[in-house]
Motif scaffolding. Structure first.
Motif, short mmCIF file in Angstrom:
data_model
loop_
_atom_site.label_atom_id
_atom_site.label_comp_id
_atom_site.label_asym_id
_atom_site.label_seq_id
_atom_site.Cartn_x
_atom_site.Cartn_y
_atom_site.Cartn_z
N GLY A 171 0.78 -1.23 0.00
CA GLY A 171 0.00 0.00 0.00
C GLY A 171 0.82 1.28 0.00
O GLY A 171 0.24 2.37 -0.01
N TYR A 172 2.15 1.18 0.01
CA TYR A 172 3.03 2.35 0.01
C TYR A 172 4.07 2.21 -1.09
O TYR A 172 4.46 1.10 -1.47
CB TYR A 172 3.76 2.49 1.35
N TYR A 173 4.56 3.34 -1.58
CA TYR A 173 5.68 3.33 -2.51
C TYR A 173 6.79 4.21 -1.97
O TYR A 173 6.54 5.18 -1.24
CB TYR A 173 5.26 3.78 -3.91
N PRO A 174 8.06 3.91 -2.28
CA PRO A 174 9.19 4.66 -1.70
C PRO A 174 9.56 5.90 -2.52
O PRO A 174 9.44 5.92 -3.74
CB PRO A 174 10.32 3.63 -1.74
N ASN A 175 10.03 6.92 -1.81
CA ASN A 175 10.58 8.12 -2.42
C ASN A 175 11.88 8.43 -1.70
O ASN A 175 11.88 8.69 -0.51
CB ASN A 175 9.60 9.29 -2.29
N ASN A 176 13.00 8.39 -2.42
CA ASN A 176 14.32 8.51 -1.81
C ASN A 176 14.80 9.95 -1.64
O ASN A 176 15.90 10.17 -1.12
CB ASN A 176 15.36 7.73 -2.63
N PRO A 206 1.73 6.63 0.91
CA PRO A 206 0.62 5.73 0.62
C PRO A 206 0.07 5.93 -0.79
O PRO A 206 0.05 7.04 -1.32
CB PRO A 206 -0.42 6.09 1.68
N CYS A 207 -0.35 4.85 -1.41
CA CYS A 207 -1.02 4.92 -2.71
C CYS A 207 -2.42 5.50 -2.50
O CYS A 207 -3.19 5.01 -1.65
CB CYS A 207 -1.12 3.52 -3.32
N MET A 208 -2.77 6.53 -3.27
CA MET A 208 -4.04 7.23 -3.12
C MET A 208 -4.94 6.90 -4.31
O MET A 208 -4.55 7.09 -5.48
CB MET A 208 -3.80 8.73 -3.02
N ALA A 244 -15.41 1.45 -7.98
CA ALA A 244 -15.44 0.07 -8.47
C ALA A 244 -15.10 -0.91 -7.35
O ALA A 244 -14.80 -2.08 -7.62
CB ALA A 244 -14.48 -0.09 -9.64
N ASP A 245 -15.14 -0.42 -6.10
CA ASP A 245 -14.79 -1.23 -4.92
C ASP A 245 -13.33 -1.67 -4.96
O ASP A 245 -12.96 -2.70 -4.39
CB ASP A 245 -15.71 -2.45 -4.79
N GLY A 246 -12.50 -0.87 -5.62
CA GLY A 246 -11.08 -1.20 -5.68
C GLY A 246 -10.26 -0.39 -4.69
O GLY A 246 -10.77 0.42 -3.93
N TYR A 247 -8.97 -0.60 -4.74
CA TYR A 247 -8.01 0.15 -3.92
C TYR A 247 -6.72 0.25 -4.71
O TYR A 247 -6.52 -0.49 -5.70
CB TYR A 247 -7.77 -0.55 -2.58
N CYS A 248 -5.83 1.13 -4.29
CA CYS A 248 -4.57 1.32 -5.01
C CYS A 248 -3.43 0.59 -4.31
O CYS A 248 -3.29 0.64 -3.08
CB CYS A 248 -4.25 2.80 -5.14
N GLU A 249 -2.61 -0.07 -5.09
CA GLU A 249 -1.48 -0.86 -4.59
C GLU A 249 -0.22 -0.47 -5.34
O GLU A 249 -0.25 -0.16 -6.54
CB GLU A 249 -1.76 -2.35 -4.78
N CYS A 293 1.57 3.56 -8.51
CA CYS A 293 0.56 2.62 -8.03
C CYS A 293 -0.45 2.32 -9.15
O CYS A 293 -0.56 3.07 -10.12
CB CYS A 293 -0.19 3.20 -6.82
N ARG A 294 -1.18 1.24 -9.00
CA ARG A 294 -2.25 0.91 -9.93
C ARG A 294 -3.45 0.42 -9.15
O ARG A 294 -3.34 0.01 -7.99
CB ARG A 294 -1.81 -0.10 -10.97
N CYS A 295 -4.61 0.45 -9.75
CA CYS A 295 -5.86 0.08 -9.08
C CYS A 295 -6.06 -1.43 -9.10
O CYS A 295 -5.88 -2.09 -10.13
CB CYS A 295 -7.05 0.76 -9.77
N CYS A 296 -6.40 -1.99 -7.95
CA CYS A 296 -6.75 -3.40 -7.84
C CYS A 296 -8.27 -3.49 -7.70
O CYS A 296 -8.84 -3.00 -6.71
CB CYS A 296 -6.06 -4.03 -6.64
N LYS A 297 -8.92 -4.09 -8.70
CA LYS A 297 -10.38 -4.16 -8.73
C LYS A 297 -10.86 -5.58 -8.44
O LYS A 297 -10.15 -6.55 -8.73
CB LYS A 297 -10.89 -3.71 -10.09
N PRO A 298 -12.05 -5.70 -7.84
CA PRO A 298 -12.56 -7.05 -7.49
C PRO A 298 -12.94 -7.86 -8.72
O PRO A 298 -13.44 -7.32 -9.70
CB PRO A 298 -13.78 -6.73 -6.63
N LYS A 299 -12.65 -9.16 -8.66
CA LYS A 299 -13.01 -10.06 -9.75
C LYS A 299 -14.49 -10.39 -9.73
O LYS A 299 -15.11 -10.62 -10.77
CB LYS A 299 -12.19 -11.34 -9.64
N THR A 300 -15.07 -10.46 -8.52
CA THR A 300 -16.50 -10.76 -8.37
C THR A 300 -17.08 -9.81 -7.33
O THR A 300 -16.36 -9.00 -6.73
CB THR A 300 -16.73 -12.21 -7.92
N SER A 301 -18.36 -9.92 -7.07
CA SER A 301 -19.00 -9.09 -6.05
C SER A 301 -18.80 -9.66 -4.64
O SER A 301 -19.13 -9.00 -3.66
CB SER A 301 -20.50 -8.96 -6.36
N ASN A 302 -18.25 -10.88 -4.57
CA ASN A 302 -18.07 -11.55 -3.27
C ASN A 302 -16.69 -11.22 -2.69
O ASN A 302 -15.91 -12.11 -2.36
CB ASN A 302 -18.24 -13.06 -3.42
#
Length: 364
Positions: free
Chosen positions: A196-201, A213-215, A223-228, A250-259
Motif C-alpha cells: 500500500g506504500y511506494y518509496p521516495n528517496n 501511501p497509494c491514493m 469500483a470497490d477497488g483500492y490502489c497498490e 501505483c495501480r488500481c486493484c479491482k474485485p473479480k466478483t461481487s463476493n
C-alpha cells in the motif's frame, strides 16, 4: 596426598614461570587451562570421598549447585557471573575483547543477552553479548546507538560497535516526507514501506526513504477497488488495472466478483484505505467495521498506522515495549496490564523483562 597436591596446585595458580615464556600469552593461557583441568580431576576425586570435610569452597558437590541449572531459575541465577569452580573462563579473553561480553553458563540466557555465542568461553559456557552496553565505540562517536537490530525508523551505518554482531543505528532525518503527505513516514529501508506504500528517496536523509501511501481516485474506489504499489501483488480476489490512482507508482486493484470485501459506509475511509479479507498490512490501522462481504470476515485498513500503540508510564518505568503479537512464550518477558493503549481494534501488550539488569558493567 591429594590434599597436599591440591594445595600445591592452588599455590601455583596465577604464578608466572621463568624465562621468555613468561611473556608469551599463549603459554600462560595453556598453563591456566591445564591447571583448571587437573584441578577439576582432583576435586572430583575429593568429592567422592565421604570423609572429606575441608576444602568446602572447592567441593564439587557444592560448586555443582552454582553451575547446574536449578529446578526453578531466578533472576539472580540468570544475571550472576558463574562461580570460578564452573570452569567458565573467557578463552583468550575473546568474549571481552571482541564483544565486551560475559561468559555465562549455557542455561543463563536472559533478555540482556542479545546474542549467546558458542566457541568463545570454556566448558559448557557461552558469551553473553549485550548490544546496549555502555561502551565507547565509533558508532557512539558518530551519533549512533548499538542495537541488536535497527528499527524501521532507523538506518544501519558502517560505524563499528563493540561487537560485530551488533548494528549501529541512526534515526532517519525527515526532509519533507511527512509534510508532503501526513500519512507518510521516513524509514531506514524501502522494505519497511510494505503493502500500500511506494518509496521516495528524496524526501528523507539518505540512505533512508519516504514511504508514501497509494491514493485512489474515485474511478477506483467506486469500483470497490483500492490502489497498490507495483512492489506488491493485488489481494486475493482482485485483479490489476492500470490507472485509477493519483500517481504512476501505483495501480488500481479491482474485485473479480461481487463476493469480496468492500466499503459498506459504516466508517469514514480515505483514498489510501483498504478493505481486506485478512489482517491489515504492517503500516495500517486495523478496524473491525467499515468493510463487509457475503459470508466473509473483512477488515478496514486505514493508512498511516506507523505507531499503533501508545506506551504508558507504567510500561516505560519497567523498561518495557509495546507489542501487537504478545510477549512470547519463553517467560523472559512478562505482561504489564494496561501498560499500552491500542489505537485500533487490535490490542496492544506491554512486555517488560522479567529480570531487570541494574548492575551493568561499563567497558571503555
Amino acid at each position: 596426598m591429594l590434599h597436599l597436591l591440591l594445595l600445591f596446585l592452588l599455590a601455583l595458580r596465577g604464578q608466572p614461570g621463568t624465562g621468555a615464556a613468561t611473556h608469551d600469552e599463549d603459554y600462560v593461557t595453556r598453563l591456566r587451562e591445564q591447571f583448571e583441568y587437573f584441578k577439576q580431576l582432583i576435586l572430583h576425586d575429593l568429592a567422592t570421598k565421604s570423609d572429606v570435610v575441608d576444602f568446602a569452597d572447592y567441593d564439587l558437590r557444592a560448586s555443582s549447585l552454582e553451575c547446574e541449572e536449578p529446578a526453578e531459575v531466578t533472576c539472580n541465577d540468570l544475571e550472576r557471573i558463574p562461580d570460578a569452580s564452573c570452569g567458565c573462563g573467557d578463552t583468550g579473553n575473546l568474549c571481552d575483547i571482541q564483544h565486551k561480553g560475559d561468559c555465562k553458563l549455557s542455561w543463563q540466557k536472559s533478555t540482556h543477552c542479545d546474542f549467546f555465542l558458542n566457541n568463545t568461553c570454556h566448558a559448557n559456557c557461552m558469551c553473553c553479548i549485550s548490544c546496549s552496553k555502555n561502551v565507547e565505540t565509533p558508532c557512539k562517536g558518530a551519533g549512533g546507538v548499538c542495537e541488536k537490530s535497527c528499527g524501521q525508523f532507523q538506518y544501519t551505518s558502517s560505524h563499528a560497535c563493540h561487537s560485530n554482531l551488533c548494528s549501529c543505528c541512526h534515526s532517519v532525518e525527515d526532509k519533507g516526507c511527512r509534510s508532503s503527505n501526513g500519512l507518510s513516514r521516513c524509514v531506514g529501508d524501502p522494505s519497511h514501506c510494505g503493502r500500500g506504500y511506494y518509496p521516495n528517496n528524496i524526501l528523507c536523509e539518505s540512505p533512508g526513504t519516504c514511504c508514501i501511501p497509494c491514493m485512489a481516485l474515485d474511478a477506483c474506489t467506486n469500483a470497490d477497488g483500492y490502489c497498490e504499489s507495483y512492489g506488491h501483488d493485488c489481494l486475493p480476489g482482485f485483479y490489476e488495472d492500470d490507472g485509477g490512482c493519483e500517481t504512476r507508482n501505483c495501480r488500481c486493484c479491482k474485485p473479480k466478483t461481487s463476493n469480496v470485501c468492500s466499503r459498506d459506509g459504516t466508517l469514514v475511509m480515505g483514498p489510501a484505505d483498504i478493505c481486506s479479507p485478512r489482517f491489515c498490512p504492517r503500516n495500517f490501522f486495523q478496524e473491525n467495521v467499515g468493510c463487509s462481504a457475503p459470508n466473509r470476515t473483512c477488515y478496514s485498513c486505514k493508512a498511516g498506522g506507523w505507531n499503533k500503540c501508545g506506551i504508558e508510564d507504567s510500561c516505560t518505568a519497567k523498561g518495557g515495549f509495546c507489542s501487537k503479537v504478545g510477549c512470547g512464550a519463553t517467560g523472559m518477558y512478562l505482561e504489564e496490564p494496561g501498560g499500552c493503549t491500542s489505537k485500533d481494534d487490535r490490542p496492544c501488550f506491554c512486555c517488560y523483562p522479567k529480570c531487570k539488569f541494574y548492575n551493568e558493567e561499563h567497558h571503555f
